[in-house]
Design an enzyme around this catalytic site. Structure first.
Site, PDB file in Angstrom:
ATOM      1  N   LYS A  62      43.769   7.368 -10.682  1.00 36.06           N
ATOM      2  CA  LYS A  62      42.952   7.181 -11.897  1.00 36.06           C
ATOM      3  C   LYS A  62      43.706   6.269 -12.875  1.00 36.06           C
ATOM      4  CE  LYS A  62      43.160  10.449 -15.258  1.00 36.06           C
ATOM      5  NZ  LYS A  62      43.544   9.951 -16.572  1.00 36.06           N
ATOM      6  N   ASN A  63      44.997   6.527 -13.048  1.00 34.12           N
ATOM      7  CA  ASN A  63      45.747   5.808 -14.087  1.00 34.12           C
ATOM      8  C   ASN A  63      46.161   4.406 -13.686  1.00 34.12           C
ATOM      9  OD1 ASN A  63      45.309   8.005 -15.645  1.00 34.12           O
ATOM     10  ND2 ASN A  63      47.412   8.776 -15.580  1.00 34.12           N
TER      11      ASN A  63
ATOM     12  N   CYS B  68      43.592  13.911 -29.279  1.00 31.24           N
ATOM     13  CA  CYS B  68      42.951  14.688 -28.209  1.00 31.24           C
ATOM     14  C   CYS B  68      43.736  15.996 -28.090  1.00 31.24           C
ATOM     15  CB  CYS B  68      42.964  13.916 -26.892  1.00 31.24           C
ATOM     16  SG  CYS B  68      44.587  13.862 -26.165  1.00 31.24           S
TER      17      CYS B  68
ATOM     18  N   ARG C 170      48.061  10.931 -30.328  1.00 30.79           N
ATOM     19  CA  ARG C 170      47.832   9.729 -29.510  1.00 30.79           C
ATOM     20  C   ARG C 170      47.610   8.464 -30.367  1.00 30.79           C
ATOM     21  NH1 ARG C 170      46.008  11.665 -24.354  1.00 30.79           N
ATOM     22  NH2 ARG C 170      46.630   9.659 -23.486  1.00 30.79           N
TER      23      ARG C 170
ATOM     24  N   ASP D 127      52.629  14.500 -16.644  1.00 32.08           N
ATOM     25  CA  ASP D 127      51.342  14.866 -16.015  1.00 32.08           C
ATOM     26  C   ASP D 127      51.484  15.902 -14.909  1.00 32.08           C
ATOM     27  OD1 ASP D 127      49.775  11.565 -16.245  1.00 32.08           O
ATOM     28  OD2 ASP D 127      50.209  13.117 -17.720  1.00 32.08           O
TER      29      ASP D 127
ATOM     30  N   ARG E 170      37.556  14.765 -14.525  1.00 36.35           N
ATOM     31  CA  ARG E 170      38.011  13.459 -15.027  1.00 36.35           C
ATOM     32  C   ARG E 170      39.053  12.844 -14.095  1.00 36.35           C
ATOM     33  NH1 ARG E 170      40.525  13.726 -20.450  1.00 36.35           N
ATOM     34  NH2 ARG E 170      40.790  11.557 -19.873  1.00 36.35           N
TER      35      ARG E 170
HETATM   36  C1  EPZ Z   1      49.187   7.347 -20.057  1.00 33.06           C
HETATM   37  O1  EPZ Z   1      48.694   7.705 -21.352  1.00 33.06           O
HETATM   38  C2  EPZ Z   1      48.389   8.204 -19.075  1.00 33.06           C
HETATM   39  N1  EPZ Z   1      46.965   7.878 -19.177  1.00 33.06           N
HETATM   40  C3  EPZ Z   1      48.623   9.680 -19.384  1.00 33.06           C
HETATM   41  O2  EPZ Z   1      47.928  10.438 -18.399  1.00 33.06           O
HETATM   42  C4  EPZ Z   1      50.125   9.976 -19.255  1.00 33.06           C
HETATM   43  O3  EPZ Z   1      50.356  11.321 -19.586  1.00 33.06           O
HETATM   44  C5  EPZ Z   1      50.893   9.052 -20.218  1.00 33.06           C
HETATM   45  O4  EPZ Z   1      50.583   7.668 -19.923  1.00 33.06           O
HETATM   46  C6  EPZ Z   1      52.405   9.231 -20.104  1.00 33.06           C
HETATM   47  O5  EPZ Z   1      52.822   8.977 -18.800  1.00 33.06           O
HETATM   48  C7  EPZ Z   1      46.493   6.782 -18.544  1.00 33.06           C
HETATM   49  O6  EPZ Z   1      47.231   6.043 -17.904  1.00 33.06           O
HETATM   50  C8  EPZ Z   1      45.020   6.524 -18.663  1.00 33.06           C
HETATM   51  P1  EPZ Z   1      51.760   6.643 -23.668  1.00 33.06           P
HETATM   52  P2  EPZ Z   1      49.123   6.806 -22.644  1.00 33.06           P
HETATM   53  O7  EPZ Z   1      51.233   5.515 -24.471  1.00 33.06           O
HETATM   54  O8  EPZ Z   1      49.178   5.381 -22.258  1.00 33.06           O
HETATM   55  C9  EPZ Z   1      53.076   7.903 -28.044  1.00 33.06           C
HETATM   56  C10 EPZ Z   1      46.453  12.043 -17.592  1.00 33.06           C
HETATM   57  O9  EPZ Z   1      46.485  13.277 -17.597  1.00 33.06           O
HETATM   58  N2  EPZ Z   1      52.489   6.623 -28.469  1.00 33.06           N
HETATM   59  O10 EPZ Z   1      52.858   6.385 -22.680  1.00 33.06           O
HETATM   60  O11 EPZ Z   1      48.242   7.194 -23.766  1.00 33.06           O
HETATM   61  C11 EPZ Z   1      52.004   8.892 -27.612  1.00 33.06           C
HETATM   62  O12 EPZ Z   1      51.480   9.569 -28.737  1.00 33.06           O
HETATM   63  C12 EPZ Z   1      46.846  11.276 -18.835  1.00 33.06           C
HETATM   64  O13 EPZ Z   1      46.117  11.322 -16.610  1.00 33.06           O
HETATM   65  C13 EPZ Z   1      52.648   6.219 -29.784  1.00 33.06           C
HETATM   66  O14 EPZ Z   1      53.272   6.904 -30.598  1.00 33.06           O
HETATM   67  O15 EPZ Z   1      50.586   7.368 -22.886  1.00 33.06           O
HETATM   68  C14 EPZ Z   1      52.745   9.816 -26.682  1.00 33.06           C
HETATM   69  O16 EPZ Z   1      53.415  10.796 -27.445  1.00 33.06           O
HETATM   70  C15 EPZ Z   1      47.221  12.203 -19.984  1.00 33.06           C
HETATM   71  N3  EPZ Z   1      52.082   5.045 -30.189  1.00 33.06           N
HETATM   72  C16 EPZ Z   1      53.774   8.899 -26.015  1.00 33.06           C
HETATM   73  O17 EPZ Z   1      53.861   7.726 -26.842  1.00 33.06           O
HETATM   74  C17 EPZ Z   1      51.366   4.247 -29.327  1.00 33.06           C
HETATM   75  O18 EPZ Z   1      50.895   3.173 -29.739  1.00 33.06           O
HETATM   76  C18 EPZ Z   1      53.372   8.473 -24.602  1.00 33.06           C
HETATM   77  O19 EPZ Z   1      52.165   7.809 -24.690  1.00 33.06           O
HETATM   78  C19 EPZ Z   1      51.207   4.677 -27.990  1.00 33.06           C
HETATM   79  C20 EPZ Z   1      51.781   5.875 -27.577  1.00 33.06           C
END
Ligand code: EPZ
Length: 418
Positions: free
Chosen positions: A22-23, A116, A121, A305, A397
């Site tokens: 998915k990701n 969420c 996020r 995850d 999902r």
């Molecule tokens: C991706 O989310 C995945 N989703 C998530 O999987 C996964 O848990 C996550 O990466 C971490 O590996 C998809 O790929 C669609 P991040 P993403 O940006 O990109 C903070 C699942 O269950 N952050 O690496 O949203 C954020 O709040 C989902 O499949 C900022 O502060 O993750 C978080 O604490 C859940 N500012 C941390 O970084 C930003 O601009 C990691 O977020 C962006 C992120």
């Protein structure tokens, strides 16, 4: 809202083929917007997030043929996108549309995704990185409105945190930017590598993907391409943990085991009996597992995850375990529900303490987010008695036909449509 009803004390056997990631699929489908040539994708997971993203792109003129695991995209006649709140809040990956649209059209309007279940996020790292390429942003009535004066210009971007989504957004935007972009402290997840490999097939010039420094040479146009999505390492890890929680023999096939090294190392440390090949893992019966402590971290560390799934396994292992969640600030929503099933877990700030040797007993529980829901399914299969899991749309999902797959392995599980 659908429910799952699971009879406990399951025994499973046989093998399971891991479906597409998915990701990886979500950013790769969005990357098609960079080009006016068609993109054919194979091994696309048949999950709700993918169908919702395809619906969104179709609303804006993109021609998409989607049958089961194959998706044909023709983005020639796209009208500019402005993804609305109700779409973006349900599927945060929509925010990835920003990069390609700014790069191709010089403008984009996307609803702010909002928080969420697992955290606030924010998207500050996305917007800062895209601004360094020359985009300017305004927040208007809950929307992010992005504009580019003429063309995005390559730049040096150092991410304060290796955000997966921000790396993907900036990477896609830099593909058509003028000159070179260097992304430092980039996320190294296999899904980033897969996105880059697809972009390279489309004609992009990318190096260093999968490492913490990615280099992109901007190009002026892209070409027709075809790409097979990698398998879902989180789904693979989930089924490995399912076999262990039921102390059952199971073969998990059709995924690159290299991508699960951190999980495999932890499970071996806990005493799991695993035969690991390049593209499959055989879980064997074995003694009760031992406790361990771990922190989630960006790839190649232990994936957030898989945190909820491993926690379910720790509940029935020997001794006391601890999990420190360092990626999201609220990713322990499964704890109160696991405790309703008989677990004994306490949370102190970012650390959960799991007392082992518990006996799961069937109960009514509530799913809260995608990975929390699957941890409840794992516990329910092991529990004495029947469990009903409400709000299983979270599961749909990210897991293809979950009850069909588990049923075929021997679990007594049925979906009650409401
Ligand atoms: C991706 O989310 C995945 N989703 C998530 O999987 C996964 O848990 C996550 O990466 C971490 O590996 C998809 O790929 C669609 P991040 P993403 O940006 O990109 C903070 C699942 O269950 N952050 O690496 O949203 C954020 O709040 C989902 O499949 C900022 O502060 O993750 C978080 O604490 C859940 N500012 C941390 O970084 C930003 O601009 C990691 O977020 C962006 C992120």
């Amino acid at each position: 809202m659908d429910k799952l009803i699971i009879k406990g004390n399951s025994q499973i056997s046989g093998s399971v083929n891991v479906h597409g990631s998915k990701n990886a699929a979500l950013p790769i489908i969005v990357s098609s917007l960079l080009s006016d040539k068609s993109l054919k994708l194979l091994n696309v997971p048949n999950v709700v997030d993918v169908s919702n993203l395809i619906k969104l792109l179709k609303n804006y003129g993109v021609k998409i043929l989607h049958n089961k695991n194959t998706v044909n995209i023709n983005p020639k006649k796209i009208k500019n996108l402005s993804a609305d709140y109700d779409v973006v809040r349900k599927m945060r990956a929509s925010i990835l549309i920003l990069g390609p649209l700014l790069s191709r059209f010089g403008e984009a309007k996307i609803s702010l995704p909002g928080g969420c279940a697992i955290g606030t996020r924010p998207i500050d790292i996305h917007l800062d990185g895209l601004s360094k390429l020359g985009a300017s942003f305004e927040i208007q009535n809950g929307f992010v409105v992005g504009n580019v004066k003429s063309q995005l210009i390559g730049n040096k971007i150092n991410l304060p945190f290796p955000s997966v989504g921000a790396t993907e957004n900036i990477l896609m935007a830099s593909v058509l930017a003028k000159g070179e972009t260097k992304i430092s402290n980039a996320a190294r997840e296999p899904e980033i590598e897969d996105l880059s490999n697809c972009l390279i097939k489309m004609g992009a010039k990318i190096e260093g993907h999968g490492s913490k420094t990615i280099y992109v040479q901007g190009v002026t146009n892209l070409k027709k391409a075809q790409h097979k999505i990698i398998s879902d390492r989180i789904v693979a890890g989930t089924y490995i943990i399912a076999a262990l929680i039921l102390n059952s023999k199971l073969e998990i096939k059709n995924f690159n085991t290299e991508y699960l090294k951190s999980l495999i190392n932890i499970l071996k440390k806990m005493g799991a009996n695993l035969n690991v090949n390049n593209n499959s893992i055989r879980v064997l019966k074995g003694p009760k597992l031992k406790s361990t402590n771990l922190s989630t971290s960006p790839y190649p560390g232990f994936p957030t995850d898989l945190q909820a799934q491993l926690m379910s396994l720790m509940c029935i292992s020997n001794g006391k375990s601890k999990i420190k969640e360092t990626i999201f600030e609220n990713r322990f929503m499964h704890v109160p529900e696991l405790n309703r099933l008989g677990a004994h877990i306490t949370v102190e700030k970012d650390t959960a303490t799991i007392i082992g040797n518990q006996i799961f007993k069937g109960a009514q529980v509530m799913a809260s987010d995608l990975r929390a829901s699957i941890s409840l399914v794992l516990a329910a299969m092991n529990a004495n008695g029947q469990t009903t899991i409400n709000r299983v749309y979270h599961l749909d999902r990210g897991y293809e036909n979950i009850e069909k797959t588990l049923g075929s392995l021997g679990v007594e599980i049925k979906r009650k449509k409401n």
